[in-house]
Design an enzyme around this catalytic site. Structure first.
Site, PDB file in Angstrom:
ATOM      1  N   GLN A 107       0.546  -1.236  -0.235  1.00  0.00           N
ATOM      2  CA  GLN A 107       0.204   0.218  -0.260  1.00  0.00           C
ATOM      3  C   GLN A 107       0.816   1.574   0.305  1.00  0.00           C
ATOM      4  O   GLN A 107       0.494   2.269   0.324  1.00  0.00           O
ATOM      5  CB  GLN A 107      -0.884  -0.104   1.269  1.00  0.00           C
ATOM      6  CG  GLN A 107      -1.956  -1.389   1.308  1.00  0.00           C
ATOM      7  CD  GLN A 107      -2.161  -1.230   2.456  1.00  0.00           C
ATOM      8  OE1 GLN A 107      -2.863  -0.590   2.952  1.00  0.00           O
ATOM      9  NE2 GLN A 107      -3.022  -2.272   2.830  1.00  0.00           N
ATOM     10  N   HIS A 174      -1.132  -0.133   6.104  1.00  0.00           N
ATOM     11  CA  HIS A 174      -1.864   0.261   6.347  1.00  0.00           C
ATOM     12  C   HIS A 174      -1.046   1.855   6.681  1.00  0.00           C
ATOM     13  O   HIS A 174      -1.142   2.238   7.558  1.00  0.00           O
ATOM     14  CB  HIS A 174      -2.026  -0.101   7.738  1.00  0.00           C
ATOM     15  CG  HIS A 174      -3.963  -1.171   7.521  1.00  0.00           C
ATOM     16  ND1 HIS A 174      -3.703  -1.591   8.860  1.00  0.00           N
ATOM     17  CD2 HIS A 174      -4.477  -1.298   7.025  1.00  0.00           C
ATOM     18  CE1 HIS A 174      -4.541  -2.286   8.469  1.00  0.00           C
ATOM     19  NE2 HIS A 174      -5.219  -2.341   7.076  1.00  0.00           N
ATOM     20  N   GLU A 266     -15.678   2.009   9.101  1.00  0.00           N
ATOM     21  CA  GLU A 266     -15.643   2.801  10.568  1.00  0.00           C
ATOM     22  C   GLU A 266     -16.098   3.901   9.832  1.00  0.00           C
ATOM     23  O   GLU A 266     -15.277   4.554   8.924  1.00  0.00           O
ATOM     24  CB  GLU A 266     -15.439   3.090  12.303  1.00  0.00           C
ATOM     25  CG  GLU A 266     -15.663   1.549  12.288  1.00  0.00           C
ATOM     26  CD  GLU A 266     -14.585   1.898  12.877  1.00  0.00           C
ATOM     27  OE1 GLU A 266     -14.060   0.651  14.290  1.00  0.00           O
ATOM     28  OE2 GLU A 266     -13.553   3.014  14.125  1.00  0.00           O
ATOM     29  N   TYR A 276     -10.779   5.041  20.395  1.00  0.00           N
ATOM     30  CA  TYR A 276     -11.589   4.746  19.518  1.00  0.00           C
ATOM     31  C   TYR A 276     -11.650   3.277  19.235  1.00  0.00           C
ATOM     32  O   TYR A 276     -12.126   2.053  18.631  1.00  0.00           O
ATOM     33  CB  TYR A 276     -11.649   5.165  17.945  1.00  0.00           C
ATOM     34  CG  TYR A 276     -12.126   6.756  17.898  1.00  0.00           C
ATOM     35  CD1 TYR A 276     -13.263   6.934  17.628  1.00  0.00           C
ATOM     36  CD2 TYR A 276     -11.510   7.425  18.871  1.00  0.00           C
ATOM     37  CE1 TYR A 276     -13.857   8.338  17.963  1.00  0.00           C
ATOM     38  CE2 TYR A 276     -12.166   8.937  18.794  1.00  0.00           C
ATOM     39  CZ  TYR A 276     -12.883   9.100  18.162  1.00  0.00           C
ATOM     40  OH  TYR A 276     -13.552  10.453  18.249  1.00  0.00           O
ATOM     41  N   TYR A 287      -9.365 -11.189  10.647  1.00  0.00           N
ATOM     42  CA  TYR A 287      -9.395 -12.482   9.061  1.00  0.00           C
ATOM     43  C   TYR A 287      -9.635 -13.506   9.316  1.00  0.00           C
ATOM     44  O   TYR A 287      -9.757 -14.019   8.144  1.00  0.00           O
ATOM     45  CB  TYR A 287      -8.461 -11.785   7.984  1.00  0.00           C
ATOM     46  CG  TYR A 287      -8.207  -9.942   7.140  1.00  0.00           C
ATOM     47  CD1 TYR A 287      -9.537 -10.364   6.967  1.00  0.00           C
ATOM     48  CD2 TYR A 287      -7.730  -9.749   7.804  1.00  0.00           C
ATOM     49  CE1 TYR A 287      -9.477  -8.964   6.181  1.00  0.00           C
ATOM     50  CE2 TYR A 287      -8.003  -7.766   7.687  1.00  0.00           C
ATOM     51  CZ  TYR A 287      -8.912  -7.547   6.211  1.00  0.00           C
ATOM     52  OH  TYR A 287      -9.131  -6.420   5.903  1.00  0.00           O
TER      53      TYR A 287
END
Length: 391
Positions: A107, A174, A266, A276, A287
């Site tokens: 990513q 991420h 979310e 959170y 997963y």
């Protein structure tokens, strides 16, 4: 009972209707705060049917973010490490020089771009990107001066890092690294937990956090954890997973949209000092199928205002403030990857509710409202389209 199934809703006029969702609804736009007590059939959904037209303007190679200059030209980052200056009128692309070396893979790569609030005077821009270093990989935010004095040779001068993800870790997922300036000139950064779970709760790390900084990257005064160490001084909120969109609503309240694990994407109202909960709680599961306790089991953690299972795979967030799409005014627009959609959410509804879903038939990476109220859309991946949504 009528089922609500979000789809591409195009009508000759802007209308609204009220329906009740059945318990086996596929959209699963469930108000997460009351997930255990509130069934989908108890939620009254007021849908909107906003008409729009989609026009393909150009294509780019793995575009990730888009910013607009005052003259209407666009700056578009491409993940392999290029920045394109694009003229929508002539369709001409000009590659901007002076970019940093990025760690492309997974990513990672070149990410977000934002203009300094005083860009017209100082010409400063901010870029986020992944870099390799001791310990693995991490995101960086750098600031430089965009020199457009020679239109054929745009260049970024004096590009210097102002912020790092710490620590660098193995893996290339991420990063998040979305950027945003507020009305006070403070720089906000979303920092993902890098698929490492625990750093989201560790105040010695800025992974899994929403950060509030001065424009030079130093911690802003008034942050809630200033007495917990050097890194903690940056932190506004914690317990986030992979926040890929941050935006202020019409009331200047900050929201973030983030990918959950297996389920549980979310949309959060981001409040100073709140936790959170990730990875301790989530409305999704691991997963490998291992369960994660839902938010309602740990009320000390801030629950999302709305969550999605199946996921929408959110990739960016804006609040629409224009007038040409009246049914979307002051609503959240979320771009979706696996859902190949743009999800419209009414954050002023009680409970917060998804009210329309645009079936884009392609993975959508980013959104930007143009000055005229139209919306720029970038698809995800190679040979990805730049689209324009107009009434």
């Amino acid at each position: 009972m009528k089922k609500f199934r979000p789809s591409l809703l195009v009508t000759a006029i802007v209308t609204s209707s009220t329906v009740l969702i059945a318990c086996n609804v596929q959209s699963n736009t469930v108000h997460s705060k009351e997930k255990s007590e509130l069934s989908a059939s108890d939620i009254e959904i007021k849908q909107i049917n906003q008409r729009y037209t989609t026009t393909k303007i150009a294509t780019f190679n793995e575009p990730w973010s888009i910013a607009a200059l005052n003259n209407g030209n666009l700056l578009i980052t491409e993940r392999k490490g290029t920045l394109q200056l694009f003229d929508p009128d002539t369709k001409k692309k000009t590659q901007v020089k002076g970019l940093p070396k990025v760690a492309y893979g997974g990513q990672g790569g070149l990410g977000d771009i934002v203009l300094h609030p005083d860009f017209n005077q100082n010409h400063q821009i901010y870029l986020s990107y992944a870099e390799a270093g001791s310990g693995g990989y991490g995101a960086v935010v750098s600031r430089g001066t965009l020199d457009l004095s020679q239109p054929e040779k745009p260049y970024i001068k004096n590009l210097k890092p102002v912020w790092y993800q710490v620590p660098k870790v193995e893996g290339q997922g991420h990063y998040s690294h979305r950027l945003l300036f507020d009305k006070e000139g403070k720089l906000w950064i979303s920092s993902g937990e890098r698929q490492k779970f625990d750093p989201a709760q560790d105040m010695k790390s800025n992974l899994g956090k929403i950060l509030r900084l001065n424009d030079d990257g130093t911690p802003a005064s008034g942050n809630p954890f200033v007495n917990q160490g050097h890194i903690a001084k940056q932190v506004w909120s914690l317990g986030h997973r992979n926040p890929l969109g941050i935006a202020f609503d019409a009331n200047d309240q900050l929201w973030d949209v983030e990918m959950g694990p297996k389920g549980g994407d979310e949309l959060n109202l981001v409040i100073k000092g709140h936790n959170y909960g990730y990875p301790i709680v989530s409305n999704g599961d691991h997963y490998d199928g291992a369960p994660i306790p839902d938010h309602h089991t740990r009320p000390e953690f801030k629950a999302p205002e709305i969550s999605w299972t199946p996921v929408i795979s959110p990739s960016s967030l804006i609040f629409y403030k224009g007038d040409v799409f009246p049914a979307w005014k002051n609503k959240a627009l979320i771009s979706g990857l696996s859902s190949e959609s743009i999800v419209i959410v009414d954050t002023q509804a009680k409970p917060v509710t998804e009210v329309q879903r645009l079936n884009m038939k392609q993975r959508i990476r980013g959104l930007l409202e143009a000055k005229d109220g139209s919306i720029w859309v970038i698809e995800d991946g190679e040979n990805a389209a730049l689209l324009k949504l107009t009434p």
